[in-house]
Structures are given as C-alpha cells and as structure tokens.
Design an enzyme around this catalytic site. Structure first.
Site, PDB file in Angstrom:
ATOM      1  N   ASP A  24       0.814  -1.211   0.000  1.00 14.83           N
ATOM      2  CA  ASP A  24       0.000   0.000   0.000  1.00 14.83           C
ATOM      3  C   ASP A  24       0.851   1.267   0.000  1.00 14.83           C
ATOM      4  O   ASP A  24       1.855   1.375   0.682  1.00 14.83           O
ATOM      5  CB  ASP A  24      -0.972   0.032   1.175  1.00 14.83           C
ATOM      6  CG  ASP A  24      -2.014   1.120   0.960  1.00 14.83           C
ATOM      7  OD1 ASP A  24      -2.551   1.183  -0.167  1.00 14.83           O
ATOM      8  OD2 ASP A  24      -2.256   1.927   1.863  1.00 14.83           O
ATOM      9  N   ASP A  80      -9.418   3.700   4.464  1.00 14.57           N
ATOM     10  CA  ASP A  80      -8.119   4.232   4.026  1.00 14.57           C
ATOM     11  C   ASP A  80      -7.794   5.515   4.800  1.00 14.57           C
ATOM     12  O   ASP A  80      -7.337   6.512   4.234  1.00 14.57           O
ATOM     13  CB  ASP A  80      -8.087   4.473   2.510  1.00 14.57           C
ATOM     14  CG  ASP A  80      -6.674   4.778   1.995  1.00 14.57           C
ATOM     15  OD1 ASP A  80      -5.705   4.669   2.787  1.00 14.57           O
ATOM     16  OD2 ASP A  80      -6.540   5.132   0.810  1.00 14.57           O
ATOM     17  N   HIS A  87      -9.048   0.047  -1.827  1.00 16.34           N
ATOM     18  CA  HIS A  87      -9.640   1.291  -2.355  1.00 16.34           C
ATOM     19  C   HIS A  87      -9.924   1.276  -3.872  1.00 16.34           C
ATOM     20  O   HIS A  87      -9.407   2.082  -4.616  1.00 16.34           O
ATOM     21  CB  HIS A  87      -8.804   2.516  -1.972  1.00 16.34           C
ATOM     22  CG  HIS A  87      -7.303   2.359  -2.112  1.00 16.34           C
ATOM     23  ND1 HIS A  87      -6.704   1.932  -3.266  1.00 16.34           N
ATOM     24  CD2 HIS A  87      -6.293   2.584  -1.231  1.00 16.34           C
ATOM     25  CE1 HIS A  87      -5.392   1.908  -3.087  1.00 16.34           C
ATOM     26  NE2 HIS A  87      -5.109   2.291  -1.861  1.00 16.34           N
TER      27      HIS A  87
HETATM   28 ZN    ZN Z   1      -3.254   2.679  -1.105  1.00 15.34          ZN
END
Ligand code: ZN
Length: 438
Positions: A156, A309, A236
């Site tokens: 990420d 997120d 996401h």
């Molecule tokens: Zn990300």
C-alpha cells in the site's frame, strides 16, 4: 488494551449476518467473549448498556488504516488512531506498513503490537510489507512477519511496479496463507498526476491520473492471484473498469476480493473545482459514472467490504498549492455515518448487507476467526449504532490528531452509539456528549 470485560447489551435490534439473525435480543459478553444471546437475559453486577432503539452488530473492522506509528506520530499514533476508531464505531483496525521504519521486519510488528497493548483502545492487526522497504526489489521475510502477527502483506502507498518480483513474493506468500492487499497503481501510467484524468482535470489544468493506471494493476494482480494461488484483495477500488475486472475474475473463480472507501462511493472529481486539498487522495476521486459502478459493485457483491483508508496528514501537508499537497484523507470517524447516509438510506445496501461489509467480510478476508460474528464463544466486540441519528460532522471534535476530512460540516443520517471491545465499553456517545456539555 483491556481484555476479559463483562457487559450486557439490552433491548437492541441484533443484526448478525453470520448467524442469519435480525431480531430484538440482549447480548451478554462475559470475560471478553459472547456468552449468551437471547431475550430477557439476567446478569447480576455487570455493566448494562441500554441499546433500545439501536442496531447491535458484530464489531466493525476497518481493514485499511494508516496509524502513522512508528515514524509520523505528528500525524497520528496508535493511541489517537485507535481512539478515532472507537469513536467511529470500529472495534478493530488493520494498519498499513508504509510507516518509518516500514513494517518489513518482525521487530516493527512487535513494536506495534506492544504499543497497541499499552495504549490502544481497539484491536490492532498489523499488515506486513510484501517487499523490503516497499521497494519491490527484495521479497520481505513474509514467514517471519506472519509468525510475528501480520494478518496480510501489502504494497500500500506504492504498488508493486515489478511484476516479476510480485509474482515471486506471491509464490512465497502462498506458504503462509495470508492474503495480498494490493494498492493497484502503475506509477508510469499515473505519471505525475494529482487528480482523475478526465473532464475536470482538463478544466482545472491539473495533471491527470487515468483509470487505466489502476486497472492495469487490477487485471495483472487478478492474473497473478490465479497463477500463484495467493488471494488478492484490491484496496480502495475506484474505477468502473476495476469493478468490471474484479467481477469477471470472481466469475472465473479467482481468489480476489475488493474494498471501497466512503469517499470514493460518495464524492466525484467535480468536487475538485474548489481546489481544496482535502479532496486529494490516491486513487483520486473519479467520475460520476465510476461512482455509480462502485455502487453497482457494492450491490451485486463484487465489492466485499468498506474500508476507510484513514490517512492522517498534518495541516502543513495539506495547506499548500494543490499539486504539492499530500494525498489522503482521514475516515475512521465518518465512515459509518457515510455508509448509512449514502448506502443504507439511498437503497444501495440493506442493514444486513451493511453489517456484512463492515464486520463479517473483513474478518473473513483477514482470517480473524473469532471476529465478525456474535455467535457464542466469539470475541465480545460489538458495534452499537443508530442508522437514523442526525449528525453534523465537526472535525474539531475528532479524536484523530489530523483534520484532513472533506466532510467537515456535512449533515449525515446515521451514527455510532457505542463501541465495545472484549466486553469493555471503550466509547459511548452519551457519555461523550455529557462530557462535552460540562
Ligand atoms: Zn493505497
């Protein structure tokens, strides 16, 4: 973190998809675990939480947050981040590895777990880096990370730019049974874009990030999940094309899942006409057609869960010209209200589906076997919420250290009422409002 608590939650409407339950009932948590669920439970000398008129659900799990500790404690730390989670109705969070140092050694996992034990108010599940330093050059020692407590591995914030290294890492990860959480972004295609590439990027004269930058990686990662057998979870998800690719891969039986953020299912790139950096995130807010595709994906099950997120940034990271502002917004303390307002009340999901996407699915994807359910013997983590409460978002009241939300001042219908972790009431709206009026 306190454990082994005992409390009785009375009179609420218990919605628990894991046991096909939607009925008025009491829930007794004893010594940190669900002991009994039924009508008219009597228990002497225990803390009682009256949930009459509210929904009682298995504890919500946010599987995508940035707690910023270690390394960026001025933005957030484990104490403030878990308080924000509790205030948002979440009993567990999974934290991303793009800290400093990166979560690529067992030592950093140990540190996070120790800090969570000392100062955390909700459960914290660390996610390990899939490659050393998230650099996509050397595979991380995934076995040791999992042994230390990592529930998944991820790239990420960076994405895996080298498909060969990713393939080898996924081959290796299969041995440990953890999923790969993918930040799907081809950096070359994203170039130096700062917002979605489309009508508004041309209008505003800002560099665009095409949907293709995400979709190329979603497609590649679906193919590599099929090749290697390591399940791939798309973080996401933001574009119509990505939803279509995940839908098609699922239909073929590929082990792939996806999450969507409240900001992506609520907002579009049209918001950027204000040049407000609180609308800047990665992946970017996309077009209304994309947003509609995300809602379709939620409806038909292509998108498994909702994750915030939560990406805290300091004031000076955002109060600069738009192209120079940091990517990301906070989300823990608005996610549940936005899910109620945008999904439940607009007929996208019913209550059962909402609980499924905020509690059951994340527990399943991360193999948290004692969570995501209020069956007898499961962890006593409970979220109590009022889908009809009318609230006005006030960032000044947030428990998070950061204020970078695009939703400040929004009026929303739906709010958390109480958060119970291992039988302890760690946050209670009524207690909080009493303290505020003092
Ligand atoms: Zn990300």
């Amino acid at each position: 973190m306190k454990r082994n608590g005992t409390c009785l939650i009375t009179g609420g409407r218990v919605v628990d998809p894991s046991q096909d339950l939607d009925d008025r009932a009491d829930v007794l948590v004893r010594n940190g675990r669900v002991a009994e669920i039924g009508k008219g439970i009597k228990a002497d000398g225990v803390e009682i939480l009256d949930a009459t008129g509210y929904i009682v659900a298995p504890g919500f799990i946010d599987m995508h947050v940035h707690l910023r500790e270690p390394g960026f404690e001025h933005k957030e730390d484990i104490a403030s981040g878990t308080r924000a989670a509790a205030r948002g109705g979440f009993t567990s969070v999974a934290c991303m590895p793009n800290t400093n140092p990166v979560i690529d050694t067992p030592g950093v996992i140990d540190l996070i777990r120790m800090r969570a034990e000392e100062v955390g108010v909700v459960n914290v599940f660390p996610i390990g880096a899939i490659t050393a330093g998230l650099e996509c050059k050397d595979i991380a020692n995934i076995g040791l990370l999992v042994e230390a407590g990592a529930v998944a591995v991820s790239d990420d914030g960076k994405g895996s730019q080298d498909s060969y290294v990713l393939r080898r890492a996924l081959d290796y990860a299969t041995m440990f049974g953890v999923p790969y959480i993918s930040h799907a972004e081809d950096k070359r295609l994203a170039a130096d874009g700062v917002m979605h590439e489309g009508h508004y990027s041309i209008l505003l004269g800002l560099g665009g990030i095409p949907s293709a930058a995400e979709e190329v990686h979603v497609a590649r990662n679906a193919i590599l999940a099929e090749l290697t057998g390591t399940p791939c979870h798309i973080a996401h998800i933001s574009s119509a094309g990505s939803v279509r690719i995940v839908r098609e891969a699922k239909a073929r039986g590929v082990a792939i899942t996806a999450e969507v953020t409240p900001h992506h299912f609520t907002l579009t790139d049209a918001c950027l006409t204000t040049y407000d950096a609180n609308f800047k995130m990665n992946p970017p807010l996309r077009s209304e057609d994309d947003r509609q595709a995300l809602l379709d994906g939620l409806r038909d099950g292509t998108i498994d869960c909702i994750a915030s997120d939560h990406a805290p940034h300091a004031h000076n990271d955002k109060q600069v010209e738009f192209p120079y502002a940091a990517f990301g917004v906070i989300g823990l303390e608005t996610a549940l209200s936005l899910a109620c307002n945008e999904l439940l009340h607009k007929g996208v999901l019913d209550l059962r589906e909402l609980v499924e996407k905020m509690a059951c699915a994340p527990a399943r994807i991360l193999s948290l076997k004692a969570k995501g359910s209020l069956k007898k013997g499961m962890d006593g983590d409970v979220t109590v919420f009022d889908p009809d409460a009318e609230i006005t978002v006030n960032a000044d009241e947030f428990a998070s250290k950061s204020r970078n939300t695009p939703f400040n001042g929004w009026k929303l219908r739906g709010a958390p009422i109480a958060t119970i972790v291992a039988g302890h009431v760690v946050w209670n709206a009524r207690a909080a409002s009493k303290a505020a009026s003092r």
